[in-house]
Design a protein around this motif. Structure first.
Motif, short mmCIF file in Angstrom:
data_model
loop_
_atom_site.label_atom_id
_atom_site.label_comp_id
_atom_site.label_asym_id
_atom_site.label_seq_id
_atom_site.Cartn_x
_atom_site.Cartn_y
_atom_site.Cartn_z
N ASP A 144 -1.19 0.83 7.52
CA ASP A 144 -1.40 0.64 9.26
C ASP A 144 -1.98 1.24 9.83
OD1 ASP A 144 -0.70 -1.83 9.49
OD2 ASP A 144 1.59 -1.41 9.77
N LEU A 145 -2.08 3.14 9.14
CA LEU A 145 -3.04 4.17 9.53
C LEU A 145 -4.11 4.91 8.67
CD1 LEU A 145 0.81 5.84 10.00
CD2 LEU A 145 -0.91 5.39 12.05
N GLY A 146 -4.34 3.72 7.83
CA GLY A 146 -5.86 3.56 7.00
C GLY A 146 -5.19 4.58 5.95
N ARG A 147 -4.16 5.16 5.03
CA ARG A 147 -3.92 5.72 3.92
C ARG A 147 -3.68 5.37 2.68
NH1 ARG A 147 0.26 9.80 7.90
NH2 ARG A 147 0.48 10.69 5.58
N PRO A 148 -4.31 4.45 2.07
CA PRO A 148 -4.16 3.38 0.80
C PRO A 148 -3.83 3.52 -0.05
CG PRO A 148 -7.21 3.62 1.70
CD PRO A 148 -6.30 4.10 2.45
N GLU A 149 -4.37 5.45 -0.18
CA GLU A 149 -3.76 5.67 -1.29
C GLU A 149 -3.22 5.59 -1.44
OE1 GLU A 149 -6.51 7.18 0.15
OE2 GLU A 149 -8.56 6.38 -0.76
N GLU A 150 -2.13 6.22 -0.35
CA GLU A 150 -0.30 6.92 -0.23
C GLU A 150 0.38 5.37 -0.45
OE1 GLU A 150 0.01 10.49 2.49
OE2 GLU A 150 -1.68 9.96 3.56
N ALA A 151 -0.40 4.42 0.47
CA ALA A 151 0.33 3.63 0.27
C ALA A 151 0.58 2.95 -0.79
CB ALA A 151 -0.52 2.53 1.72
N MET A 152 -0.47 2.82 -1.34
CA MET A 152 -0.10 2.53 -3.16
C MET A 152 0.62 3.07 -3.83
SD MET A 152 -1.22 0.24 -4.79
CE MET A 152 -2.61 -0.60 -4.44
N GLU A 153 1.25 4.71 -3.85
CA GLU A 153 1.48 5.41 -3.80
C GLU A 153 2.86 5.15 -3.57
OE1 GLU A 153 1.34 9.78 -3.29
OE2 GLU A 153 -1.29 9.75 -4.24
N SER A 154 3.52 4.94 -2.72
CA SER A 154 4.57 4.67 -2.35
C SER A 154 5.02 3.03 -2.90
CB SER A 154 4.72 4.35 -0.57
OG SER A 154 4.18 5.73 -0.08
N CYS A 155 4.21 2.08 -2.69
CA CYS A 155 4.06 0.36 -2.94
C CYS A 155 4.84 0.47 -5.04
CB CYS A 155 2.26 -0.60 -2.88
SG CYS A 155 2.51 -1.31 -2.32
N ASN A 156 4.48 1.90 -5.25
CA ASN A 156 4.66 1.69 -6.88
C ASN A 156 5.96 2.38 -6.90
OD1 ASN A 156 1.91 0.88 -7.64
ND2 ASN A 156 1.39 2.96 -7.94
N ARG A 157 6.01 3.80 -5.66
CA ARG A 157 7.72 3.92 -6.33
C ARG A 157 8.67 3.07 -5.69
NH1 ARG A 157 8.73 9.48 -5.54
NH2 ARG A 157 10.50 9.45 -5.86
N ALA A 158 8.64 2.24 -4.71
CA ALA A 158 9.52 0.68 -4.88
C ALA A 158 9.35 0.07 -5.79
CB ALA A 158 8.59 0.35 -3.42
N LEU A 159 7.95 -0.17 -6.63
CA LEU A 159 8.57 -1.82 -7.39
C LEU A 159 8.85 -0.57 -9.23
CD1 LEU A 159 4.79 -3.30 -6.80
CD2 LEU A 159 7.37 -3.84 -6.50
N ALA A 160 8.63 0.36 -9.10
CA ALA A 160 9.69 1.48 -10.12
C ALA A 160 10.86 1.44 -9.89
CB ALA A 160 9.25 3.27 -9.90
N LEU A 161 11.79 1.12 -8.54
CA LEU A 161 12.86 0.97 -8.65
C LEU A 161 12.77 -0.72 -8.61
CD1 LEU A 161 13.32 3.55 -5.69
CD2 LEU A 161 14.33 4.07 -7.32
N ARG A 162 12.31 -1.64 -8.37
CA ARG A 162 12.71 -2.81 -8.23
C ARG A 162 11.34 -3.82 -8.29
NH1 ARG A 162 15.15 -5.44 -2.84
NH2 ARG A 162 16.65 -3.83 -3.92
N PRO A 163 10.94 -3.83 -9.71
CA PRO A 163 10.03 -4.27 -10.18
C PRO A 163 9.82 -5.76 -9.88
CG PRO A 163 11.00 -3.44 -12.18
CD PRO A 163 11.93 -3.33 -11.01
N ASP A 164 10.47 -6.85 -9.18
CA ASP A 164 10.70 -7.89 -8.30
C ASP A 164 10.64 -8.08 -7.07
OD1 ASP A 164 13.35 -7.55 -8.56
OD2 ASP A 164 13.87 -9.05 -9.23
N TYR A 165 11.07 -6.53 -6.43
CA TYR A 165 10.72 -6.80 -5.10
C TYR A 165 9.24 -7.13 -4.05
CZ TYR A 165 11.61 -5.58 -0.36
OH TYR A 165 12.28 -5.12 1.20
#
Length: 211
Positions: A144-165
Motif C-alpha cells: 500500500d505504501l508503494g514499496r514493492p520490493e520490501e513487500a515481496m520480501e515479506s511475502c517470501n518470509r511468510a511463505l517460507a514459514l507456511r508455503p500454503d498460506y
C-alpha cells in the motif's frame, strides 16, 4: 471451568448455555461474561458478543483479553474506529502480546492507515519473528505504501514459514502482476485458487489485512 471444558470438547451450544446460566445466577462473574462473549463471537452473534464483552469490561476494565475480543467483534461489524480503540487499549495493557499488535495492525489496514499498520505489525514481528500472518500484514502495508520490493520480501518470509498460506500467495501474485511479471503472477494466482478451493480456514485469515 465447565464452559471451557465443554468448548474444548466442541460442545459450543452447551458451553454458551452454561455461561448464560452462570451470569443469570451470578451477574458479577467476570469469567463467565468473557467466555459468553467469546462463544457468541465464535458463532457469529456479534450483537450478543459485544453486549457480553461490555458486561465483562464493567467488571474488569483492565482485562486486555476482553478489550482484544471486543475489538475483534467490532471489526467484524465494520466498526473500524471503535475496533482500533479497543485494540489500542489491549496493547497498552499488555504490550508484550504479539497478537494484540497484529490485530491492531489489521484494523489500521482496514482504515487505510498503512504507515501506522506497518509500525504496529513490526512490533508483532519483533515480539514473534515466526508470526506468519504478521509477515503477510507487513507485505500488505508495504504494498500500500508503494514499496514493492520490501513487500515481496515479506511475502517470501511468510511463505517460507507456511508455503500454503493463501493470503500471502494472493499478495505475492498481485505484486508480481503489478511488477509486470504477469506470467509468474498468474501461476501464483492459480496455485492460491486451488488451495482456496480446499476450503480450509487458516489461522489469522479473519484478522489478516488483505487488499
Amino acid at each position: 471451568g465447565e464452559a471451557a471444558q465443554l468448548y474444548q470438547r466442541g460442545a459450543l451450544a452447551e458451553a454458551e448455555q452454561h455461561c448464560r446460566q452462570v451470569v443469570a445466577a451470578h451477574p458479577g462473574e467476570f469469567q463467565a461474561w468473557h467466555m459468553l462473549a467469546f462463544l457468541c463471537h465464535a458463532r457469529g452473534a456479534a450483537p450478543q458478543a459485544l453486549a457480553a464483552a461490555e458486561a465483562a469490561l464493567k467488571l474488569s476494565p483492565s482485562s486486555a483479553d476482553t478489550h482484544n475480543l471486543k475489538g475483534a467483534v467490532l471489526r467484524g461489524l465494520g466498526h473500524y474506529e471503535e475496533a482500533l480503540a479497543a485494540f489500542s487499549v489491549a496493547v497498552k495493557l499488555q504490550p508484550g502480546n504479539a497478537q494484540f499488535w497484529m490485530n491492531r495492525s489489521s484494523v489500521l489496514g482496514d482504515l487505510g492507515r498503512s504507515q501506522e499498520a506497518l509500525a504496529s505489525v513490526e512490533e508483532t514481528i519483533r515480539l514473534k519473528p515466526d508470526h506468519v500472518e504478521a509477515w503477510n500484514n507487513r507485505a500488505a502495508a508495504l504494498r500500500d505504501l508503494g514499496r514493492p520490493e520490501e513487500a515481496m520480501e515479506s511475502c517470501n518470509r511468510a511463505l517460507a514459514l507456511r508455503p500454503d498460506y493463501v493470503p500471502a500467495l494472493r499478495n505475492q501474485a498481485a505484486l508480481l502482476c503489478e511488477g509486470f511479471q504477469v506470467e509468474e503472477g498468474m501461476a501464483v494466482y492459480v496455485r492460491q485458487a486451488l488451495l482456496g478451493q480446499k476450503d480450509r480456514p487458516q489461522p489469522g485469515d479473519e484478522l489478516a489485512h488483505k487488499r
